[in-house]
Write an enzyme that holds these catalytic residues in place. Structure first.
Site, mmCIF file in Angstrom:
data_model
loop_
_atom_site.group_PDB
_atom_site.id
_atom_site.type_symbol
_atom_site.label_atom_id
_atom_site.label_comp_id
_atom_site.label_asym_id
_atom_site.label_seq_id
_atom_site.Cartn_x
_atom_site.Cartn_y
_atom_site.Cartn_z
ATOM 1 N N SER A 119 -9.428 61.185 -0.025
ATOM 2 C CA SER A 119 -8.491 61.205 1.213
ATOM 3 C C SER A 119 -7.416 60.812 1.090
ATOM 4 O O SER A 119 -7.075 59.889 0.357
ATOM 5 C CB SER A 119 -9.113 60.269 2.504
ATOM 6 O OG SER A 119 -8.417 60.270 3.639
ATOM 7 N N ASN A 191 -6.296 60.787 11.231
ATOM 8 C CA ASN A 191 -7.386 61.446 11.846
ATOM 9 C C ASN A 191 -8.422 61.622 10.859
ATOM 10 O O ASN A 191 -9.780 61.615 11.319
ATOM 11 C CB ASN A 191 -7.116 62.747 12.441
ATOM 12 C CG ASN A 191 -6.256 62.731 13.714
ATOM 13 O OD1 ASN A 191 -6.359 61.676 14.354
ATOM 14 N ND2 ASN A 191 -5.578 63.735 13.880
ATOM 15 N N GLU A 192 -8.312 61.863 9.543
ATOM 16 C CA GLU A 192 -9.369 62.150 8.609
ATOM 17 C C GLU A 192 -9.956 60.763 8.372
ATOM 18 O O GLU A 192 -10.871 60.550 8.106
ATOM 19 C CB GLU A 192 -8.533 62.708 7.226
ATOM 20 C CG GLU A 192 -9.483 62.938 6.185
ATOM 21 C CD GLU A 192 -8.606 63.574 5.091
ATOM 22 O OE1 GLU A 192 -8.433 64.758 5.156
ATOM 23 O OE2 GLU A 192 -8.135 62.925 3.912
ATOM 24 N N MET A 193 -9.072 59.736 8.040
ATOM 25 C CA MET A 193 -9.651 58.379 7.956
ATOM 26 C C MET A 193 -10.509 58.129 8.989
ATOM 27 O O MET A 193 -11.700 57.616 8.584
ATOM 28 C CB MET A 193 -8.497 57.505 7.898
ATOM 29 C CG MET A 193 -8.780 55.919 7.780
ATOM 30 S SD MET A 193 -7.793 54.586 8.200
ATOM 31 C CE MET A 193 -6.590 54.624 6.735
#
Length: 266
Positions: A119, A191-193
């Site tokens: 990520s 958002n990915e986190m």
């Protein structure tokens, strides 16, 4: 009315109270998962989503009650209690049922547990490219690395990244958070986190060179992060990877790998 029907009836109220307070990525991803689990009648995933909501309340309860702009403290108290009550009343899926409803075979689960998702911010591509090469030099197969800044490690074309992670990496994939100022400046990364945190129990945090901020978001601040510039942290990372993949690496070869990586960081 049975518990599942009652939960479906109450779900919009629970979601409404939560979203009225916050639309942070972590919470919205949990809620999306909660909705999906209700639509599919997946008891195991429903319980998992409720556990995540319960944990979210435990972490944010004090802030909610101290917030001078929150005028519905009682609704939050009631909502948290409803979540706990449904967890108590919903049946626990036993091991036999789990094996019959899961979408993954045991062999697939073992394969997914080896996956590493990087990520990162695309603005940190140079450093992250070097990091991925480091993993491969230690012995990690390119097939076990998901890294979207490389065509050799990326998510297949036409796949939505979050749906891909939910669908394929739910069962034990490891997430490496590559933290930097660029990462925290990116809404997409945050958002990915949130999405990866919801769907993975395994993660490690890495501090990229030049990071001036502090660790924020869903990541546990008390869990020590790896610094890419610290020799002892690189050694510990190497040992971690060797254990994960049951690999061996000669000391002399490691010194060459480490030297090459340090050169690329400069």
């Amino acid at each position: 009315m049975d518990t599942l029907k009652k939960l479906k009836f109450e779900a919009n109220g629970i979601i409404g109270v939560l979203l009225d307070y916050s639309r942070e990525p972590v919470l919205t991803n949990i809620i999306d998962q909660f909705r999906t689990s209700l639509e599919s009648n997946d008891i195991e995933l429903i319980r998992y989503s409720l556990e995540q909501l319960k944990t979210w309340y435990a972490r944010n309860r004090n802030e909610i009650y101290k917030n001078e702009f929150v005028f519905n403290e009682f609704e939050h108290h009631e909502t948290e209690n409803k979540i706990k009550k449904f967890l108590d009343e919903l049946p626990v899926v036993d091991e036999t049922e789990k094996s019959s409803i899961t979408h993954f075979s045991s062999d697939q689960n073992r394969e997914l547990e080896k996956k590493i998702f990087i990520s990162h911010s695309s603005k940190d591509k140079i450093v992250c490219n070097a990091f991925v090469e480091l993993l491969e030099d230690i012995g990690v197969s390119s097939e076990d690395i998901i890294y979207t800044s490389s065509p050799y490690h990326g998510i297949p074309g036409d796949e939505d990244i979050f749906e891909y992670l939910k669908k394929h990496l739910f069962k034990g994939a490891y997430v490496f958070y590559m933290l930097s100022d660029n990462y925290y400046d990116s809404v997409y990364c945050l958002n990915e986190m949130g999405a990866t945190w919801v769907n993975s129990n395994n993660c490690s945090t890495f501090i990229l060179p030049g990071f001036k901020g502090e660790i924020k978001g869903v990541i546990d601040k008390n869990k020590k992060a790896f610094s890419l510039e610290e020799p002892i942290d690189l050694f510990n990372l190497k040992e971690k990877i060797l254990r994960m993949y049951d690999l061996t690496l000669e000391d002399k070869k490691w010194e060459r790998i480490k030297a090459k990586f340090n050169t690329k960081l400069k």
